[in-house]
Design a protein around this motif. Sequence first.
Motif, PDB file in Angstrom:
ATOM      1  N   LYS A 103       0.841  -1.203   0.000  1.00 53.87           N
ATOM      2  CA  LYS A 103       0.000   0.000   0.000  1.00 53.87           C
ATOM      3  C   LYS A 103       0.873   1.248   0.000  1.00 53.87           C
ATOM      4  N   ALA A 118      -6.630   9.591  -0.927  1.00 56.38           N
ATOM      5  CA  ALA A 118      -6.594  10.261   0.379  1.00 56.38           C
ATOM      6  C   ALA A 118      -5.160  10.651   0.733  1.00 56.38           C
ATOM      7  N   VAL A 153      -6.764  -3.021   7.710  1.00 56.16           N
ATOM      8  CA  VAL A 153      -7.172  -1.620   7.691  1.00 56.16           C
ATOM      9  C   VAL A 153      -7.946  -1.305   8.967  1.00 56.16           C
ATOM     10  N   GLU A 186      -5.717   9.750   5.609  1.00 59.77           N
ATOM     11  CA  GLU A 186      -6.863  10.620   5.893  1.00 59.77           C
ATOM     12  C   GLU A 186      -8.146   9.803   5.729  1.00 59.77           C
ATOM     13  N   PHE A 187      -9.121  10.022   6.590  1.00 62.77           N
ATOM     14  CA  PHE A 187     -10.411   9.326   6.520  1.00 62.77           C
ATOM     15  C   PHE A 187     -11.286   9.986   5.461  1.00 62.77           C
ATOM     16  N   LYS A 214     -18.869  -5.210   2.537  1.00 63.62           N
ATOM     17  CA  LYS A 214     -17.746  -5.839   3.239  1.00 63.62           C
ATOM     18  C   LYS A 214     -18.059  -6.266   4.666  1.00 63.62           C
ATOM     19  N   GLU A 283      -7.982   1.924  -2.933  1.00 64.94           N
ATOM     20  CA  GLU A 283      -6.954   0.888  -3.028  1.00 64.94           C
ATOM     21  C   GLU A 283      -6.931   0.323  -4.438  1.00 64.94           C
TER      22      GLU A 283
HETATM   23  P1  AMP Z   1      -8.759  -1.236   1.605  1.00 65.53           P
HETATM   24  O1  AMP Z   1      -8.279  -2.644   1.882  1.00 65.53           O
HETATM   25  O2  AMP Z   1      -7.693  -0.228   1.498  1.00 65.53           O
HETATM   26  O3  AMP Z   1      -9.782  -1.168   0.514  1.00 65.53           O
HETATM   27  O4  AMP Z   1      -9.651  -0.881   2.861  1.00 65.53           O
HETATM   28  C1  AMP Z   1     -10.733  -1.698   3.276  1.00 65.53           C
HETATM   29  C2  AMP Z   1     -11.928  -0.833   3.572  1.00 65.53           C
HETATM   30  O5  AMP Z   1     -11.619   0.132   4.574  1.00 65.53           O
HETATM   31  C3  AMP Z   1     -12.388  -0.031   2.371  1.00 65.53           C
HETATM   32  O6  AMP Z   1     -13.206  -0.753   1.527  1.00 65.53           O
HETATM   33  C4  AMP Z   1     -13.104   1.113   3.065  1.00 65.53           C
HETATM   34  O7  AMP Z   1     -14.386   0.729   3.451  1.00 65.53           O
HETATM   35  C5  AMP Z   1     -12.276   1.343   4.304  1.00 65.53           C
HETATM   36  N1  AMP Z   1     -11.267   2.399   4.050  1.00 65.53           N
HETATM   37  C6  AMP Z   1     -10.016   2.241   3.557  1.00 65.53           C
HETATM   38  N2  AMP Z   1      -9.390   3.410   3.441  1.00 65.53           N
HETATM   39  C7  AMP Z   1     -10.242   4.356   3.878  1.00 65.53           C
HETATM   40  C8  AMP Z   1     -10.165   5.780   4.015  1.00 65.53           C
HETATM   41  N3  AMP Z   1      -9.080   6.460   3.702  1.00 65.53           N
HETATM   42  N4  AMP Z   1     -11.254   6.409   4.497  1.00 65.53           N
HETATM   43  C9  AMP Z   1     -12.359   5.724   4.846  1.00 65.53           C
HETATM   44  N5  AMP Z   1     -12.490   4.401   4.749  1.00 65.53           N
HETATM   45  C10 AMP Z   1     -11.449   3.703   4.266  1.00 65.53           C
END
Ligand code: AMP
Length: 424
Positions: A103, A118, A153, A186-187, A214, A283
């Motif tokens: 990542k 983000a 995450v 960042e959220f 999810k 992602e």
């Molecule tokens: P990822 O594996 O990076 O897709 O993260 C898994 C889940 O976490 C995502 O599908 C989102 O629901 C949540 N998530 C990841 N990054 C963020 C972010 N920057 N802000 C808010 N939710 C996030």
Amino acid sequence: MKILIIGGGGREHAIAESVARSPRAEKIFCAPGNAGIAEFAQCVPIDVMEFEKLVAFAREEKIDLTIVGPDDPLVGGIVDVFETAGLRVFGPRKNAAILEGSKAFSKDLMKKYEIPTAGYENFTDPDAAIAHLVHAKYPIVLKADGLALGKGVLICNSLEEALDGVNTIMLEKQFGDSGNTLVVEEFMQGREVSVLSFVDGKTIRIMTSAQDHKRAKDGDLGLNTGGMGTFSPSPFYTEEVDAFCKEYVYQKTVDAMALEEREFKGIIFFGLMLTEQGPKVLEYNARFGDPETQVVLPRMKNDIIDVVEACIDGTLDQIELEFEENAAVCVVLASNGYPERYEKGHLITGMERFKGQDGYYLFHAGTRQTEDGVVTNGGRVLGVTAKGKDLKQAREHAYQATQWVQFANKYMRNDIGKAIDEAE
Ligand code: AMP
Ligand code: GLY
């Protein structure tokens, strides 16, 4: 052609179903496969990480084309091993699969090439991460750098939670070496959309959009899972979103990888968030999504072998993807207790109802063939997919079909596709 599919979940079942529809497929093998895939492929008991055994098998059987499903072997370099052995294989090489495998790498790539995502910082030193978190804005997102079965995450609402997170990821190493580097991000808020694409190193062709669910429980509550259901297309993936991503995300990602001398051939799965400031990349994955594939591939009109070969040969510019003008919904039937503790080994009945039912699919995820019949063998057991003229009809069909199969401790979400009603 003789084709080998690597993997053994619902995604690979959907890939195998799509391959089996091709008149070019003479014989299909799947390693390790599962009880559902066994209906039209010969399953071979070799693990996805046993590269040398897989190569030996492919040589012995004179396999013409191998398609790799899961992230672990791709990130581990299976494509390089097959290529070195002179075998034709579909998927990114190790140096390109890093797009999903790290990542920190993918965030740095997006920053360098100005692909919307983000804001973030990467840390290898826990003390530096903590110093940063003390002054950060909350909520904030912590991500283990490497593969972590979708669990790496953490969304933290306070400094206290974030400090716990640093501890879990970097010090206790709950996700192993994946936590050597921490991404602090960042959220963001907004709807999520999954967009899968075929890529040949230069050209990218976007598939129809999908949305995953999810969390384990209705109302997006409960723990994160591999995915409890999907629908396709997403009504929120509008022409504006598509145009924006075509200009600022898709081709830019492919070009960025080529410029970094990490030519990407295979599937790029863009996890997008539609924020108030526009679409941003959450992602990248370097493979088909699971269970996104179970609603996307059944709607694809192209011969998948033609498309896969065009990716390998760098001739994807000569192909236009075509999707049916309908919709599909997939509801995952899980074992009660997933993603934590659950039982295995319960007999599954009623599966024959799906035979000959046009527009209905029963994709096996965690099943096993025994002398007594097919039994549950995982958290996610089956994916029930149905098509309909529109999303609402597809959802109705899918939920009807979930009643056709029975097993002890059967669990599903009852609100897959609820967002469809909000789109009106
Ligand atoms: P990822 O594996 O990076 O897709 O993260 C898994 C889940 O976490 C995502 O599908 C989102 O629901 C949540 N998530 C990841 N990054 C963020 C972010 N920057 N802000 C808010 N939710 C996030
Ligand atoms: N459904 C999300 C994934 O395949 O990563």
